[in-house]
Design a protein around this motif. Structure first.
Motif, short mmCIF file in Angstrom:
data_model
loop_
_atom_site.label_atom_id
_atom_site.label_comp_id
_atom_site.label_asym_id
_atom_site.label_seq_id
_atom_site.Cartn_x
_atom_site.Cartn_y
_atom_site.Cartn_z
N UNK A 1 47.73 25.51 -7.75
CA UNK A 1 48.48 24.93 -6.66
C UNK A 1 48.41 23.41 -6.57
N UNK A 2 48.89 22.74 -7.62
CA UNK A 2 49.11 21.31 -7.48
C UNK A 2 50.33 21.12 -6.58
N UNK A 3 50.45 19.96 -5.99
CA UNK A 3 51.59 19.66 -5.11
C UNK A 3 52.90 19.89 -5.85
N UNK A 4 52.93 19.47 -7.13
CA UNK A 4 54.18 19.57 -7.89
C UNK A 4 54.53 21.00 -8.26
N UNK A 5 53.52 21.77 -8.67
CA UNK A 5 53.82 23.15 -9.08
C UNK A 5 54.23 23.97 -7.87
N UNK A 6 53.63 23.67 -6.72
CA UNK A 6 54.02 24.37 -5.50
C UNK A 6 55.47 24.06 -5.15
N UNK A 7 55.84 22.80 -5.32
CA UNK A 7 57.20 22.36 -5.02
C UNK A 7 58.21 23.11 -5.87
N UNK B 1 53.78 10.41 7.07
CA UNK B 1 53.53 11.82 7.38
C UNK B 1 54.80 12.62 7.59
N UNK B 2 55.89 11.92 7.81
CA UNK B 2 57.17 12.59 8.06
C UNK B 2 57.93 12.90 6.77
N UNK B 3 57.38 12.50 5.63
CA UNK B 3 58.17 12.62 4.39
C UNK B 3 57.83 13.88 3.60
N UNK B 4 58.87 14.35 2.92
CA UNK B 4 58.74 15.49 1.99
C UNK B 4 57.71 15.23 0.90
N UNK B 5 57.57 13.97 0.52
CA UNK B 5 56.75 13.63 -0.64
C UNK B 5 55.26 13.63 -0.35
N UNK B 6 54.95 13.73 0.94
CA UNK B 6 53.54 13.67 1.31
C UNK B 6 53.10 15.05 1.79
N UNK B 7 51.91 15.46 1.40
CA UNK B 7 51.48 16.83 1.67
C UNK B 7 51.39 17.14 3.17
N UNK B 8 51.02 16.14 3.97
CA UNK B 8 50.67 16.47 5.35
C UNK B 8 51.84 17.08 6.12
N UNK B 9 53.05 16.61 5.83
CA UNK B 9 54.22 17.17 6.50
C UNK B 9 54.41 18.64 6.20
N UNK B 10 54.03 19.04 5.00
CA UNK B 10 54.13 20.46 4.65
C UNK B 10 53.12 21.29 5.44
#
Lengths: 376, 401, 376, 401
Positions: free
Chosen positions: C24-30, C333-342
């Motif tokens: 579960x890297x950020x990219x593979x999850x995406x 924190x509001x962006x798709x590219x950052x984990x926290x928003x997820x």
């Protein structure tokens, strides 16, 4: 719309300010609170002489036509200094109830005597089972000859231990009536006690009490009481604004002075942010107070929602500001010897008086109306 | 992990519950329903009863009058005491001083001071805070200067809980004026009847006197009353404050409040029936209950954690913070359950003969003391380390900020 | 009672940890989230091979007897990494519903196939009008020959777009039954959509759908579903604890790194105190999760209160921690590219799933019980 | 003091309301019920309609295309636009840049740039924030170096609202590398089609793209595009941010949310009837309403206060703080009113041809966009000065801490 004081309003506010600056030192207030009445009858006469009791009343009712804004200015000042004299119970709640009651010789004379500071009147309306529902009355009125007999238990009757006259609501078949009762009459029992802020109130029992006069006959007694309560709610909310404002100032001065861990308390960001939130609560309370005053002139449902929105917000703000003012003072805030604890206790009582936050939110829920308020 | 409760724990709770039911005198139990500061004579009678059973200080070492109960058993014991509305015991002697004397006192000090505490014969006050040394104890000024085999104590203590009751006081005093602030402090036991000791009550906003100022003017204290080593007072104070990791959650008190709220709200009438049946009130109570359950399970986690367990310790630090908030919330909700009379002052005199005067018409013992409690609990997030201090501790020591 | 992991539990937790660290890297999850299923079937088979699907199940039902603690450990780990595979819908909600359903050949085969990772099953129970009331069903079941026909609309059916089998509740005269439905059968419509966190769910319409088999006959279908929901509630609350914990760690690392006005964000007391409150919410959620797990074994009313107390607290905590984690990150924190928003979006969905805070407080209010909980 | 509403104010509101009702095209109005980012072509059509009436920038000076309405009238106009669910106008051009060009622009700049803004022909983006200069603008790095009659701009802006739409961008750039941080900054207008300008969309957690990164690589900008004096950019930016004292309360938006919530909760079924009739939901809505009323009356206080009025200014500073909190609360409550479908993603593409795909079964226009709005509003307490910054401002500037 105009949010700045007129010259007359400013003069009234200044006069109130001078009054409490002169009369309300911490020590003199303490003495007054410890007296039998819990306030000063001399000061009450002074308040009458200043013309404040009838300030809000129309000129035809013997007042000065200042309207609810006049009362709000007085109550805000009284809130700042925690004034003890029974302005809320006599000059607002009872007086406004009478002013909205049907005309009669008794009513007119009573109005006159109240305005002149000659009599203290208490409205005995609320009951323990009402749970904030202003329209709920269990006390019973029955016809006897030309008069009535009353039976019931009224709770938390403001001003009753010192009252010369009681206005009592009770229910007959035709609905709720409003009756004049002498607190010294047979079968009337006033059990006095103190509220948490040290003021004297009472519960009133009526056990087959003869009332000669109905100020408002059954069926027409509730309306004037509800109007009296509307004005009283505006009054306590104005008092809350004054008390919150004073509490905030006291707290600000304290945190700037008091040092801990090598810095002034006011240097801590947590203290700064808490105080910012307190200021927000205070200012929103002031805003919604103005809205409540405007709402007094609105038709029924709109008025109810306006008044209840005001009290719900103010109750919540009063608790927030009061609790945090003590918190930021620390242990010293818990003591009798320090003013801030007295403000908290008064704010606590105000938050619960005439219905707490829940009761007024419930009342909003029960009173549907279209929303798109303010300048519409 | 396993959340089943062992049979022995059930049995232990039953044993405790049955003992309390049988042993708690009816008149004390009735006054316990007032739920406010207990009367001194009630506490003393009850401590003697507990002491006879060997249960007045379960957390002390067994050989000094305590028990060998586990932390969970001690918690259950306290929980049952609250549930039965038993008087709140003398915390200063039993919980604060006792463990220090057990750990650091001389055999003579133990023999002299522990039995009267266990039996409720002598009462203690804690003399730590000073007017300019509250949360910041290292800056305290009260001094004790050696004069032969006595210390001469001069200074002032404040926020001294129960000092108006107390026979003795344990105090932090500065015995070395030169050493670094913390190193010069000693832990001294002082007889309150010694000439030069005076006290001034501090009345608080609940209308009661539980706090006091205590003044020392050339008070002569025998050197034998020094606990442990001179200059080590600071470490004994830290030991004392850290001794009970879960007590500050006051969760059993709050559970008892919830029962009280439910009782009062069942009696309270509204136009729509009992208050407990109204959605607004019932929902507030349900939320409070859920939060108290979460707190209690946090207590259980700490009770089951070993001292060195990081997870357990990190939970311990939140117990005071959240427990004190819930404690005030509960008292405010109890006052709300009284309706109009929730704003009434119901002063209960602490002296034995006085009875409440000028009370509103309160029909139930449980209601008396509720509004004063709501005021008193305003202090819950202030004393014992204010919430602001607790948050900083959590941020620094657990989150590493 | 013991709050430390046994060796077996520790091994499971470690294995889950290794799983998401590896997969579960950020990219593979995406990438996985963007795929047709919104998760990876390969990983689902891997999860089955690891023996986790049946981890909680009793050995007689083909499981490993790990009980709800096993599921909670898995879900907490999955929450930390925002794992996408349908463990909650298939391995907890559907599997536990089946495990509590009456024994039958169909049920036993289905259990076996689920545990082996061969079929994906979705429970179609909730309806839009239920408003968090787990016992509310409007869908109708009518007898037809040896089987049944079903009619109704099920909303927010977790796992339904990828499900091989649907378990459907519907009401006949005798009460609620539980039926097996092939999502590809005539007159079944699954309308797939995404939840805010990007996961695929669906609404299911049944318009005169023939169901050959009743897994539980009318009158006995609700009980197993309620037990399934109890386990699912424990599952999402464990997931929330994992997600809150990861969100807190991300936030801590961010505020220590990020500088503003010449200082690290973590130097500001307001930031420190907010994070302390977030930690408190997290730890209280963990505590009440354990309480919820213990409550699964309690008799009816006590169990309902235990489970609902858990979800009410956790819903509120999830919103608090999620919202503040974004707040402390600021715009990023509001962006798709950052984990926290997820994490925030997942926590938002969890807070509302199977009833939000209000719904569960209502359920507590409706379910009276004596109070004096925990070790009594 | 007098809280009666003047007759002219009533009449003005009626006039505005009637105009909007007649003029707002039905298809735009319907899409307005989606209540989410408006489509660019809807906004443009609507701005042309308003412009024909002379109402697209009421707050500009009348001689430059604005009106001479009072602050109260301007507020009522915005309030009625929200009430009618009209598209949200191009804020960057109308509210941010416009007033600056009106006040500090040359007649040529005014003639060139203002009319296309009024008519919705050209759109603007705001280029202030940079990756390491968010709340702390003084540390911005984008530089503009003079080269004959052009500036050469190099650098990067981020959080650039609407830059994916924008034809032009107004940017703060450093024209003097030597001066003190704030003194070296200038205010420059840049055509987005100039070679060397590139943009990268930032997708946010509501599934939409409203924010962007904008990169400048040797971008040649005519010196005529400098607004006011070089080095004074900081003061123009402050002027711009301070221009509207009440807009940041977003109170009209939140009032519109409350109508939406009531609408949705009246449609939403529960086992006990419509959701709006359940005590839990109705109470939350009543509380929100009361708080919004308090906020709106705070706005009215500021609108009626003169610029120099201390009381009015002290209230202004809380509008953003509390307004943004209520804005998010309202969006979360609206999502709650959707029940199960409140957690559904309902992406609305910003491009003109796309329609929502993979939607849950939503039966009402008002419901579309609600859940995305709940996510988007998470930013309300972050942008435009985060709540933490607002609290510090209030504490320092009003309370004097």
């Amino acid at each position: 719309m105009d949010f700045t004081l007129t010259a007359e309003q400013q003069a009234l506010a200044d006069s109130v300010h001078r009054f409490y600056e002169r009369e309300y030192s911490f020590e003199s207030r303490k003495r007054r609170l410890a007296s039998a009445d819990g306030f000063s009858r001399d000061l009450w006469r002074a308040i009458a002489d200043l013309g404040w009791i009838g300030a809000a009343l129309s000129e035809e009712d013997g007042g000065f036509g200042g309207g609810p804004i006049g009362n709000a200015l007085i109550m805000e000042g009284f809130g700042r200094a925690l004034v003890l004299e029974p302005f809320l119970s006599t000059a607002i709640l009872s007086l406004q109830t009478l002013a909205h009651a049907p005309c009669s010789a008794v009513r007119d004379r009573l109005l006159e005597d109240i305005v002149a500071g000659k009599v203290l009147v208490a409205l005995a309306h609320g009951e323990t089972a009402a749970n904030g529902d202003a329209e709920y009355v269990e006390a019973v009125a029955a016809r006897r000859g030309a008069g009535w007999t009353l039976q019931g238990h009224k709770s938390l009757v403001l001003g009753s231990p010192s009252a010369d006259v009681l206005l009592v609501t009770a229910k007959a078949e035709a609905g709720i009536g409003l009756f004049l009762v002498d607190p010294a009459a047979p079968n009337v029992r006033v059990q006095a006690y103190k509220t948490l802020d040290g003021c004297r109130v009472g519960d009133v029992w009526l056990d087959d009490v003869v009332a000669e006069e109905a100020l408002a006959r059954p069926g027409s007694g509730l309306a004037p009481v509800l109007r009296g309560l509307d004005h009283a709610l505006v009054g306590v909310c104005a008092e809350a604004v004054g008390a919150m404002s004073a509490a905030l100032t006291l707290t600000r001065d304290y945190v700037k002075l008091r040092r801990q861990f090598g810095a002034a308390l006011s240097d801590f960001q947590a203290v700064q942010h808490r105080m910012a939130d307190m200021l927000v609560e205070l200012e929103l309370s002031r805003s919604i107070l103005y809205q409540g005053i405007a709402g007094l002139a609105s038709p029924n449902e709109q008025r109810i929602r306006a008044i209840s929105a005001m009290k719900a917000i103010t109750s919540s703000a009063a608790m927030f500001v009061g609790r945090n003012a003590v918190q930021l003072h620390g242990a010293i805030g818990m003591t009798e010897d320090y003013a801030i604890g007295h403000y908290y206790r008064r704010l606590f009582v105000i938050a619960h008086l005439f219905g707490n936050e829940s009761a007024h939110l419930d009342r909003i829920v029960r009173t549907p109306a279209t929303f798109w308020p303010a300048v519409s | 992990m396993d959340f089943n409760i062992a049979h022995e724990i059930h049995a232990f709770r039953s044993e405790v519950r049955e003992f309390i039911e049988a042993a708690l005198p009816a008149d004390i139990s009735r006054r316990g329903r007032h739920d406010y500061h207990s009367r001194r004579d009630d506490v003393q009678r009850w401590m003697k009863i507990l002491n006879k059973r060997g249960w007045s200080a379960p957390h002390w070492p067994a050989h000094l009058g305590g028990t060998d109960w586990s932390p969970l058993q001690r918690y259950i014991f306290q929980d049952e005491l609250r549930r039965a509305r038993a008087p709140v015991l003398d915390r200063c002697g039993l919980d604060l001083l006792g463990p220090v004397v057990c750990a650091f006192g001389t055999p003579e000090q133990q023999a002299r001071h522990l039995p009267p505490i266990l039996n409720g014969d002598l009462w203690w006050a804690q003399g730590f805070s000073e007017p300019n040394a509250g949360s910041d104890l290292a800056s305290l000024k009260t001094r004790a200067d050696l004069d032969g085999d006595h210390f001469i104590v001069n200074g002032q203590k404040t926020w001294t809980t129960e000092a108006h009751f107390a026979d003795w006081i344990f105090a932090l005093v500065r015995t070395d004026q030169v050493a670094k602030p913390q190193a010069g402090i000693s832990f001294l036991l002082i007889d309150m009847t010694t000439p030069g000791v005076t006290r001034r009550p501090i009345w608080s906003i609940d209308g009661a006197n539980t706090l006091n100022e205590v003044f020392f003017e050339d008070v002569r204290v025998p050197i034998a009353n020094l606990v442990g080593q001179a200059g080590h007072g600071w470490s004994y104070a830290k030991f004392l404050l850290a001794h009970e990791r879960t007590t500050s959650s006051v969760v059993s008190h709050t559970k008892r409040d919830i029962e009280q709220i439910r009782h009062l709200a069942t009696l309270a009438k509204t136009p729509a029936g009992p208050l407990i049946g109204t959605h607004a009130f019932a929902t507030k109570l349900a939320k409070l209950e859920a939060e108290v359950i979460a707190l209690e399970w946090s207590v259980l986690r700490v009770l089951h954690a070993s001292e060195g367990d990081a997870a357990g310790n990190s939970v311990a630090s939140l117990l005071k913070l959240r427990g004190s908030e819930l404690s005030e919330r509960a008292a405010l909700l109890a006052a709300e359950a009284l309706g109009d009379h929730g704003v009434a002052a119901m002063p209960l005199s602490e002296s034995d003969d006085a009875t409440p005067k000028e009370l509103p018409p309160i029909e139930d013992d449980e209601a008396i003391g509720v509004s004063a409690k709501a005021m008193f609990r305003r202090a819950a997030t202030i004393y014992g380390g204010a919430s602001e201090v607790q948050r900083t501790i959590i941020a620094k020591s657990i989150l590493g900020l």
